[in-house]
Design an enzyme around this catalytic site. Structure first.
Site, short mmCIF file in Angstrom:
data_model
loop_
_atom_site.label_atom_id
_atom_site.label_comp_id
_atom_site.label_asym_id
_atom_site.label_seq_id
_atom_site.Cartn_x
_atom_site.Cartn_y
_atom_site.Cartn_z
N GLU A 40 -3.28 -0.33 -3.04
CA GLU A 40 -2.52 0.23 -2.62
C GLU A 40 -1.69 -1.15 -3.33
OE1 GLU A 40 -1.31 -0.23 2.32
OE2 GLU A 40 -3.28 -0.08 1.23
N ARG A 53 -19.14 -2.51 -1.65
CA ARG A 53 -17.29 -3.38 -2.38
C ARG A 53 -18.17 -4.61 -2.68
NH1 ARG A 53 -13.53 -2.13 0.15
NH2 ARG A 53 -12.93 -4.68 0.29
N LYS A 87 -7.41 -8.26 1.51
CA LYS A 87 -6.07 -8.51 0.75
C LYS A 87 -5.12 -9.54 1.87
CE LYS A 87 -4.76 -4.66 -1.20
NZ LYS A 87 -4.64 -3.66 -1.59
P1 ATP Z 1 -8.50 -5.29 0.72
O1 ATP Z 1 -9.66 -4.94 1.03
O2 ATP Z 1 -8.40 -6.34 -0.35
O3 ATP Z 1 -7.59 -4.68 1.57
P2 ATP Z 1 -8.28 -2.16 -0.02
O4 ATP Z 1 -9.23 -1.55 -0.92
O5 ATP Z 1 -7.72 -1.52 0.98
O6 ATP Z 1 -9.06 -3.47 -0.46
P3 ATP Z 1 -6.97 -1.22 -2.39
O7 ATP Z 1 -5.71 -1.40 -2.50
O8 ATP Z 1 -6.86 -0.08 -1.37
O9 ATP Z 1 -7.33 -2.07 -1.42
O10 ATP Z 1 -7.92 -1.13 -2.90
C1 ATP Z 1 -8.47 -0.53 -4.19
C2 ATP Z 1 -9.38 -0.33 -5.28
O11 ATP Z 1 -10.28 -1.11 -5.25
C3 ATP Z 1 -10.04 1.06 -4.05
O12 ATP Z 1 -10.83 2.32 -4.84
C4 ATP Z 1 -10.85 -0.07 -3.30
O13 ATP Z 1 -12.03 0.69 -2.83
C5 ATP Z 1 -11.16 -1.01 -4.60
N1 ATP Z 1 -11.36 -1.53 -4.50
C6 ATP Z 1 -11.11 -3.21 -3.20
N2 ATP Z 1 -11.66 -3.96 -3.04
C7 ATP Z 1 -13.21 -3.97 -3.50
C8 ATP Z 1 -14.05 -4.99 -3.02
N3 ATP Z 1 -14.65 -6.02 -3.67
N4 ATP Z 1 -15.25 -4.04 -4.53
C9 ATP Z 1 -14.75 -3.35 -5.19
N5 ATP Z 1 -14.28 -2.45 -5.29
C10 ATP Z 1 -13.06 -2.37 -4.01
MG MG Z 2 -6.56 -0.37 1.27
#
Ligand code: ATP
Ligand code: MG
Length: 577
Positions: free
Chosen positions: A47, A273, A283
């Site tokens: 995102e 994760r 984020k």
């Molecule tokens: P955040 O919790 O940091 O906001 P998010 O999952 O909302 O992270 P996205 O931009 O939606 O962020 O993530 C893109 C991809 O990265 C998704 O498939 C998510 O599952 C993966 N991802 C995000 N954080 C992690 C993590 N700590 N370990 C593994 N994969 C991750």
């Molecule tokens: Mg997300």
């Protein structure tokens, strides 16, 4: 499981060569069985509401890695359904970071917003099939009607509107005839499902906000769960890999694809994760650090963002190696940040040229060395790799050594310089301390030494041994550089381990940055270029800062120290076994 147990568990995976994981096993079986005609298509779906961090790297390495392993392809898709939080700056940084990590999406760059027309049609299809309705309950009411984990939800009084009425209302929503919050489109599933996600989730809401790609074409925007599975299907994704929090969303993912006439039904598989000690990987929290001025920006070298790590001196190779070592699993775990540092040292040790820099200089005058004499001593650039060659270092009467390499009253087992004692200057000569000069406060400001001309190169012809070896630079030739030393951004292994009334910011390490000015570097470093990485002998690996360095005045970030806590953990574990 507490953090120690989790660390211990992770440590067991160390040095176990990475081969496969449960996701690759599933995909391998699918390919063998000819599922999806043997095709493998994955995607990385960020995102664009922040910069990528090391957690995202885990997902990138997995998705692109799986595609590589099975001769498939991996798409980069921006999940840009929320017009309020997303910015073009983030899109550009994400592309840069994925490329930097070494991956290429080729022509497969997509945006969920490209599918807004198709998604709208799917929503009408659901309405026509009697599987979606326009609801006029308020947000609070919807929440209240949803029930809890122990109580079923209640059906909305608007749930049984006719298909015609729903279509008409939904079209009016799209036409902008209602205000934000006046109504939403919901899937009609099951208000008594034990899975809260299945209790008639909202799939479209009104937001009178322009979108950075579609402008003001839309005033209704689809929700994540509806968008994600359909985007996957439209792109012909075969395996949709996501993190564990989406496990409970999988029934909904499948439900939409089952109801609608879609090109294919991708398989969602969840993995744990990445969590790292002394680090936050959300984020939202990283944004808080940036906005609150706790760091200098998303690319502050202390940040776990890929841009921060790049600036700090991390290499894509080290990050990919780390991701492969931690592997992927279904169970939650916290990885010791020492493992990340270990991977970094392994890589930098091979590639970083050696250099001598005195961080906290102490002047040494070599009394028996001729005033105007200069000579050059030869030094290898990397003992690990002779092909990196040698360089010449200037030597003269006045040099600098590290303050910490001298003690007036040396404690036991201190083998460096002290009054009357002899040590080796790396690659140069043996010197012996003959006198100590202090300022009025009694602080040592200068040493007087003699050198032994018979020890050129740092070895004595008569076999006389010295225990200490110091790095040094010639005062006349040295260049002044600024050096920044970093420590963990959070003092506690778990930054969320807090007292009542505090938040994670209470655990910020006030000593995470130490700036040293007037460090004395060997002359060649004057021309070090942005991003170049060196090993400063005995001090660690340092990278030329890409933001604050000026032509002829490099600023160095310490990427990582030489001390290897990870190897130590491993050794002590071996001993214990
Ligand atoms: P955040 O919790 O940091 O906001 P998010 O999952 O909302 O992270 P996205 O931009 O939606 O962020 O993530 C893109 C991809 O990265 C998704 O498939 C998510 O599952 C993966 N991802 C995000 N954080 C992690 C993590 N700590 N370990 C593994 N994969 C991750
Ligand atoms: Mg997300």
């Amino acid at each position: 499981m507490d953090i120690r147990e989790q660390e211990a568990r992770n440590n067991q995976n160390f040095s176990q060569e990475y081969t496969s994981d449960f996701i690759r096993e599933i995909i391998s079986r699918d390919v063998q069985e000819g599922k999806n005609d043997g095709r493998v298509v994955t995607r990385f779906p960020p995102e664009p509401n922040g910069y990528l961090h090391i957690g995202h790297a885990k997902s990138i390495v997995l998705n692109f890695g799986v595609a590589e392993d099975f001769g498939g392809r991996c798409h980069l898709r921006f999940d840009d359904t929320n017009p309020e939080k997303e910015e073009v700056e983030y899109i550009e940084s994400i592309k840069e970071d994925v490329r930097w990590l070494g991956y290429d999406w080729g022509e497969h760059l997509y945006y969920a917003s490209d599918y807004f027309d198709r998604l709208y049609e799917f929503a009408e299809e659901l309405i026509i099939k009697g599987k979606a309705y326009v609801d006029n309950l308020s947000q609070e009411q919807i929440r209240e009607y949803r029930g809890t984990l122990t109580e079923p939800g209640r059906e909305s009084p608007f749930r049984n509107r006719t298909v015609e009425e729903n279509l008409e209302l939904f079209r009016k929503m799209r036409a902008g005839e209602f205000d934000e919050g006046e109504c939403v489109l919901r899937a009609k599933i099951d208000m008594s499902s034990p899975n809260l996600n299945m209790r008639d989730p909202t799939i479209y809401r009104i937001k009178k906000v322009p979108h950075h790609r579609t402008g003001d074409k839309w005033c209704i925007y689809p929700m994540y769960d509806f968008t994600h599975c359909l985007s996957d299907s439209l792109e012909g994704i075969t395996h949709s890999l996501c993190t564990l929090e989406f496990e409970d969303h999988r029934p909904l993912y499948d439900w939409f694809l089952d109801q609608l006439d879609v090109p294919c039904h991708p398989q969602q598989i969840e993995f744990a994760r990445l969590e790292l000690t002394h680090t936050v990987l959300s984020k939202r929290k990283l944004m808080e650090l940036v906005r609150g001025g706790y760091v200098t920006g998303w690319n502050d070298p202390r940040m776990p963002t890929l841009s921060g790590m790049r600036r700090r001196g991390f290499t894509p190779e080290a990050i990919r190696d780390f991701c492969k070592r931690i592997g992927v699993a279904k169970s939650k775990s916290i990885v010791d940040i020492a493992l990340l540092e270990y991977c970094l040292r392994e890589d930098l040790n091979r590639r970083a040229p050696r250099s001598m820099v005195v961080l906290e200089p102490l002047k040494v005058v070599i009394e028996n060395y001729p005033e105007d004499k200069e000579e050059e001593v030869e030094s290898e650039n990397n003992p690990e790799d002779p092909s990196m060659g040698t360089r010449k270092l200037p030597f003269s009467k006045v040099i600098y050594i590290e303050k910490d390499d001298f003690r007036e009253n040396p404690p036991p087992k201190y083998y460096r310089l002290a009054p009357g004692r002899e040590v080796r200057l790396k690659h140069a000569y043996y010197i012996k301390c003959t006198d100590v000069i202090k300022d009025e406060k009694g602080e040592v400001i200068e040493l007087r030494c003699t050198y032994d001309p018979e020890t050129r190169g740092g070895w004595s012809a008569d076999g006389r041994k010295v225990k200490g070896t110091s790095h040094w630079v010639s005062a006349r030739h040295a260049v002044d550089v600024e050096v920044r030393l970093y420590d963990h951004l959070f003092t506690r292994a778990d930054p969320d381990d807090i007292e009542d009334g505090e938040d994670f910011k209470a655990n910020i390490n006030p000593k995470s940055l130490k700036i040293l000015k007037g460090c004395k570097a060997e002359p060649a470093l004057e021309n070090a270029r942005s991003g170049e990485i060196f090993q400063f002998l005995r001090q660690g690996y340092f990278c030329v800062d890409s933001e604050d360095s000026k032509e002829g005045a490099p600023v160095f970030n310490r990427t990582v120290s030489l001390k290897d806590t990870w190897a130590k953990i491993e050794r002590s574990k071996k001993k214990a076994r």
